[in-house]
Design a protein around this motif. Structure first.
Motif, PDB file in Angstrom:
ATOM      1  N   UNK A   1      56.894  49.668  59.206  1.00 11.97           N
ATOM      2  CA  UNK A   1      57.772  48.456  58.719  1.00 11.97           C
ATOM      3  C   UNK A   1      58.247  47.653  59.741  1.00 11.97           C
ATOM      4  N   UNK A   2      58.028  46.133  59.820  1.00 13.85           N
ATOM      5  CA  UNK A   2      58.488  45.312  60.555  1.00 13.85           C
ATOM      6  C   UNK A   2      59.920  45.276  60.969  1.00 13.85           C
ATOM      7  N   UNK A   3      60.580  45.544  62.034  1.00 15.74           N
ATOM      8  CA  UNK A   3      62.144  45.378  62.331  1.00 15.74           C
ATOM      9  C   UNK A   3      62.354  44.033  63.297  1.00 15.74           C
ATOM     10  N   UNK A   4      62.669  43.065  62.906  1.00 16.04           N
ATOM     11  CA  UNK A   4      62.527  41.839  63.682  1.00 16.04           C
ATOM     12  C   UNK A   4      63.558  42.002  65.093  1.00 16.04           C
ATOM     13  N   UNK A   5      64.512  42.984  64.845  1.00 20.79           N
ATOM     14  CA  UNK A   5      65.348  43.082  65.978  1.00 20.79           C
ATOM     15  C   UNK A   5      64.972  44.342  66.882  1.00 20.79           C
ATOM     16  N   UNK A   6      63.946  44.918  66.676  1.00 14.69           N
ATOM     17  CA  UNK A   6      63.314  45.797  67.276  1.00 14.69           C
ATOM     18  C   UNK A   6      61.836  46.037  67.197  1.00 14.69           C
ATOM     19  N   UNK A   7      61.305  44.952  67.883  1.00 10.61           N
ATOM     20  CA  UNK A   7      59.625  44.524  67.816  1.00 10.61           C
ATOM     21  C   UNK A   7      58.940  45.830  68.199  1.00 10.61           C
ATOM     22  N   UNK A   8      59.379  46.506  69.272  1.00  9.62           N
ATOM     23  CA  UNK A   8      58.436  47.534  69.873  1.00  9.62           C
ATOM     24  C   UNK A   8      58.239  48.546  68.771  1.00  9.62           C
ATOM     25  N   UNK A   9      58.967  48.831  67.921  1.00  8.78           N
ATOM     26  CA  UNK A   9      58.736  49.905  66.672  1.00  8.78           C
ATOM     27  C   UNK A   9      57.415  49.735  66.108  1.00  8.78           C
ATOM     28  N   UNK A  10      57.108  48.445  65.914  1.00  7.46           N
ATOM     29  CA  UNK A  10      55.625  48.233  65.352  1.00  7.46           C
ATOM     30  C   UNK A  10      54.604  48.099  66.356  1.00  7.46           C
ATOM     31  N   UNK A  11      55.077  47.408  67.595  1.00  6.74           N
ATOM     32  CA  UNK A  11      54.028  46.932  68.730  1.00  6.74           C
ATOM     33  C   UNK A  11      53.752  48.148  69.197  1.00  6.74           C
ATOM     34  N   UNK A  12      54.522  49.174  69.224  1.00 10.58           N
ATOM     35  CA  UNK A  12      54.106  50.601  70.003  1.00 10.58           C
ATOM     36  C   UNK A  12      54.091  51.830  68.936  1.00 10.58           C
ATOM     37  N   UNK A  13      55.163  51.960  68.234  1.00 17.50           N
ATOM     38  CA  UNK A  13      54.894  53.028  67.067  1.00 17.50           C
ATOM     39  C   UNK A  13      54.117  52.840  66.059  1.00 17.50           C
ATOM     40  N   UNK A  14      53.674  51.566  65.901  1.00 18.63           N
ATOM     41  CA  UNK A  14      52.854  51.374  64.592  1.00 18.63           C
ATOM     42  C   UNK A  14      51.513  51.381  64.833  1.00 18.63           C
ATOM     43  N   UNK A  15      51.199  51.531  66.015  1.00 18.88           N
ATOM     44  CA  UNK A  15      49.700  51.797  66.651  1.00 18.88           C
ATOM     45  C   UNK A  15      48.905  53.031  66.312  1.00 18.88           C
ATOM     46  N   UNK A  16      49.592  54.006  66.202  1.00 17.55           N
ATOM     47  CA  UNK A  16      48.989  55.325  66.120  1.00 17.55           C
ATOM     48  C   UNK A  16      49.252  55.910  64.697  1.00 17.55           C
ATOM     49  N   UNK A  17      48.360  56.926  64.404  1.00 19.17           N
ATOM     50  CA  UNK A  17      48.445  57.621  63.260  1.00 19.17           C
ATOM     51  C   UNK A  17      47.926  59.062  63.465  1.00 19.17           C
ATOM     52  N   UNK A  18      47.983  59.822  62.383  1.00 20.66           N
ATOM     53  CA  UNK A  18      47.160  61.272  62.573  1.00 20.66           C
ATOM     54  C   UNK A  18      45.653  61.311  62.729  1.00 20.66           C
ATOM     55  N   UNK A  19      45.205  61.966  63.911  1.00 22.33           N
ATOM     56  CA  UNK A  19      43.930  62.117  64.272  1.00 22.33           C
ATOM     57  C   UNK A  19      43.377  60.982  65.096  1.00 22.33           C
ATOM     58  N   UNK A  20      44.396  60.181  65.762  1.00 24.14           N
ATOM     59  CA  UNK A  20      44.362  59.210  66.749  1.00 24.14           C
ATOM     60  C   UNK A  20      43.553  57.661  66.200  1.00 24.14           C
ATOM     61  N   UNK A  21      43.776  57.493  64.884  1.00 21.41           N
ATOM     62  CA  UNK A  21      43.438  56.264  64.363  1.00 21.41           C
ATOM     63  C   UNK A  21      44.090  55.149  64.932  1.00 21.41           C
ATOM     64  N   UNK A  22      43.754  54.039  64.576  1.00 21.61           N
ATOM     65  CA  UNK A  22      44.396  52.750  64.955  1.00 21.61           C
ATOM     66  C   UNK A  22      45.827  52.391  64.546  1.00 21.61           C
ATOM     67  N   UNK A  23      46.151  53.195  63.186  1.00 23.27           N
ATOM     68  CA  UNK A  23      47.467  52.620  62.591  1.00 23.27           C
ATOM     69  C   UNK A  23      47.642  51.675  61.972  1.00 23.27           C
ATOM     70  N   UNK A  24      48.839  51.059  62.102  1.00 24.63           N
ATOM     71  CA  UNK A  24      48.988  49.829  61.524  1.00 24.63           C
ATOM     72  C   UNK A  24      50.458  49.677  60.862  1.00 24.63           C
ATOM     73  N   UNK A  25      50.758  48.315  60.369  1.00 20.05           N
ATOM     74  CA  UNK A  25      52.269  48.209  59.968  1.00 20.05           C
ATOM     75  C   UNK A  25      52.257  47.107  58.957  1.00 20.05           C
ATOM     76  N   UNK A  26      53.329  46.974  58.133  1.00 21.22           N
ATOM     77  CA  UNK A  26      53.541  45.902  57.307  1.00 21.22           C
ATOM     78  C   UNK A  26      54.517  44.916  57.917  1.00 21.22           C
TER      79      UNK A  26
END
Length: 524
Positions: free
Chosen positions: A204-229
């Motif tokens: 989930x996008x947090x505007x005051x903490x953009x790295x949460x999705x820019x970095x933390x949103x990139x990954x998922x189990x198995x190494x897939x590309x991830x994603x975010x809302x």
């Protein structure tokens, strides 16, 4: 020639009305969840004869029902605010309507008209869902254009009937979420809990903490590309669910299950260094550091997510924080709860938080229950086995309420049996009978019924990554849970349920749902 004209005139006068065929009574319809009170009338109603929705109260739900009616029947229907004696689906708000719950409704079908009555729009929609299921189930029968007449007076056993989708371990798109909402709505589910953050991804996008999705949103189990809302995506999901009378509950898990955050902001770690991204499925290894910076971080996240969440609940997780010091854990739960309350929300947390000082309006989600005959060989499993009841009893002392989600009964991500390719099996296996054939008051006599707000069936996503995977683990078990949440226990019988569930495969096949054909059911 004169005789033919006379016959035509007579037909016009009497509308050439043909006698309705003999069909099964409304009491024999394979409803799930099964209504609490049903009365049969003689005769049947022809579905194409319904041409109007009369809506004196100018309800928003009328437009929703119009759209769904037209999708279901492939025929147009008009909304009017007057009355009609035939060809009419009437929606009526009666504030004096007596029922056990706000979702209570009366559905009355005679040979010419249909009435749905409730004290509010949500009850009207629940009545429509029953009518919709009736029409759908008749599609596979002889004389499918006719539905039986009768009266249904209905209301839920619990006001909270939820499922949960973990979008953090594997990411699912907005369209996949909307499809899931459509499917669970059919079974009168009224809450959708979204697991938005975990070790493997921040969604989930947090505007005051953009790295949460820019970095933390990139990954998922198995190494897939991830994603975010984005926040706009999330608001779209909330609005879509609202039109199905489903409330979204966001979960931001603290202080454990936080590696995606720890890999995005170094100051959340006690050593001040970024953690490496994690794409495995182990649990219990991550924790936020107990600092003023961390609590400012939590405040910002809760503030932004609460602002775009109209529902009353905010889930703070709190489970499996195995590397968090006890003193720090207690402080995290206490302070985070105060932050959630500050932004106008009620706290839900996994039963682990029962050891902390919780506020009276907190809900503890009972999950940590394994099958009693399971042989425990792992020390970590032994440490946590059946600890949920102790947590709940402790939480009850502080006035908390309880949400029932025992892992050994209600986790949708658990395998059906040893041959199931998807899912896990740490609490045992959950076949369809295990899912359906139990009663809350018998399973958990230690919990006063007036402290139980309802049930939730969680679907964790360690092993699933597609909508087909979601379908396979969800159906047919979710309908079983919906009946536990809606229908009075005295009216639930396993032998009856497996007969009814068999007919629902026609609905699922029409929707292209990849359901699990349980060998316990005669699907023929």
């Amino acid at each position: 020639m004169k005789n033919r004209i006379l016959i035509v005139l007579i037909c016009l006068i009497v509308s050439c009305a043909k006698k309705a065929p003999e069909i099964d009574s409304i009491q024999k319809i394979e409803f799930i969840p099964y209504p609490n009170k049903i009365e049969s009338y003689k005769g049947a109603l022809e579905i194409p004869s319904i041409l109007l929705i009369t809506d004196k109260s100018r309800l928003e739900v009328a437009n929703i029902i119009k759209k769904e009616w037209e999708e279901l029947t492939k025929s147009d229907i008009r909304i009017i605010d007057g009355t009609s004696n035939k060809g009419n689906l009437s929606l009526e708000i009666d504030e004096k309507f007596k029922s056990e719950n706000n979702e209570g409704y009366l559905l009355d079908i005679n040979r010419k008209t249909i009435l749905i009555k409730s004290s509010n729009g949500e009850g009207i929609y629940r009545g429509w869902q029953t009518l919709k299921q009736l029409i759908e189930l008749r599609k596979s029968k002889k004389h499918s254009n006719f539905i039986p007449t009768g009266k249904i007076l209905d209301y839920p056993e619990f006001s909270f009937r939820a499922t949960m989708l973990d979008v953090s371990r594997h990411f699912f798109s907005v369209e996949q979420l909307k499809r899931f909402i459509d499917l669970v709505s059919d079974y009168k589910i009224n809450y959708l809990h979204l697991g938005l953050t975990n070790d493997q991804g921040w969604r989930i996008e947090i505007k005051s903490r953009p790295k949460l999705t820019l970095i933390g949103g990139k990954t998922q189990v198995g190494g897939g590309k991830g994603g975010y809302y984005t926040q706009e995506d999330y608001k779209d999901i909330v609005k879509y669910a609202k039109n199905k009378f489903i409330t979204i509950i966001p979960e931001i898990n603290i202080p454990g299950h936080t590696n995606a955050a720890l890999s995005s902001y170094a100051r959340l770690n006690c050593d001040g260094k970024l953690k490496k991204a994690y794409t495995g499925i182990n649990v219990g290894f991550s924790t936020l550091c107990n600092t003023n910076y961390t609590f400012k971080f939590i405040d910002d996240v809760v503030k932004e997510v609460s602002a775009i969440t109209p529902g009353e609940y905010f889930h703070i997780g709190g489970d499996e924080s195995r590397v968090t010091k006890t003193k720090d854990y207690l402080e995290f739960i206490s302070k985070t709860s105060q932050i959630v309350n500050k932004y106008g929300k009620k706290v839900i947390g996994w039963d682990d938080i029962g050891i902390a000082k919780i506020t009276p309006n907190t809900v503890l989600q009972l999950w940590n229950i394994t099958q009693k005959d399971k042989v425990v060989t792992n020390i970590d499993e032994l440490k946590y086995q059946d600890k949920g009841i102790k947590n709940v009893i402790n939480g009850l002392k502080n006035g908390g309420d309880i949400l029932i989600s025992p892992a050994s009964k209600m986790y949708l991500d658990i395998k059906y049996d040893s041959l199931t390719k998807l899912g896990l099996n740490w609490p045992g296996y959950i076949n369809l009978k295990t899912a359906y054939d139990w009663k809350i008051e018998e399973e958990f006599p230690q919990i006063p019924k007036n402290k139980i707000i309802g049930i939730e069936a969680p679907l964790w996503s360690e092993t699933i990554s597609t909508s087909n995977d979601i379908d396979y683990l969800t159906f047919p078990r979710l309908p079983a849970y919906s009946e536990i949440g809606w229908t009075n226990p005295s009216k639930r019988k396993w032998d009856d349920f497996i007969i009814r569930i068999a007919s629902h495969r026609f609905l699922w096949e029409e929707r292209k749902i990849n359901y699990y054909p349980s060998p316990l059911v005669d699907w023929k």
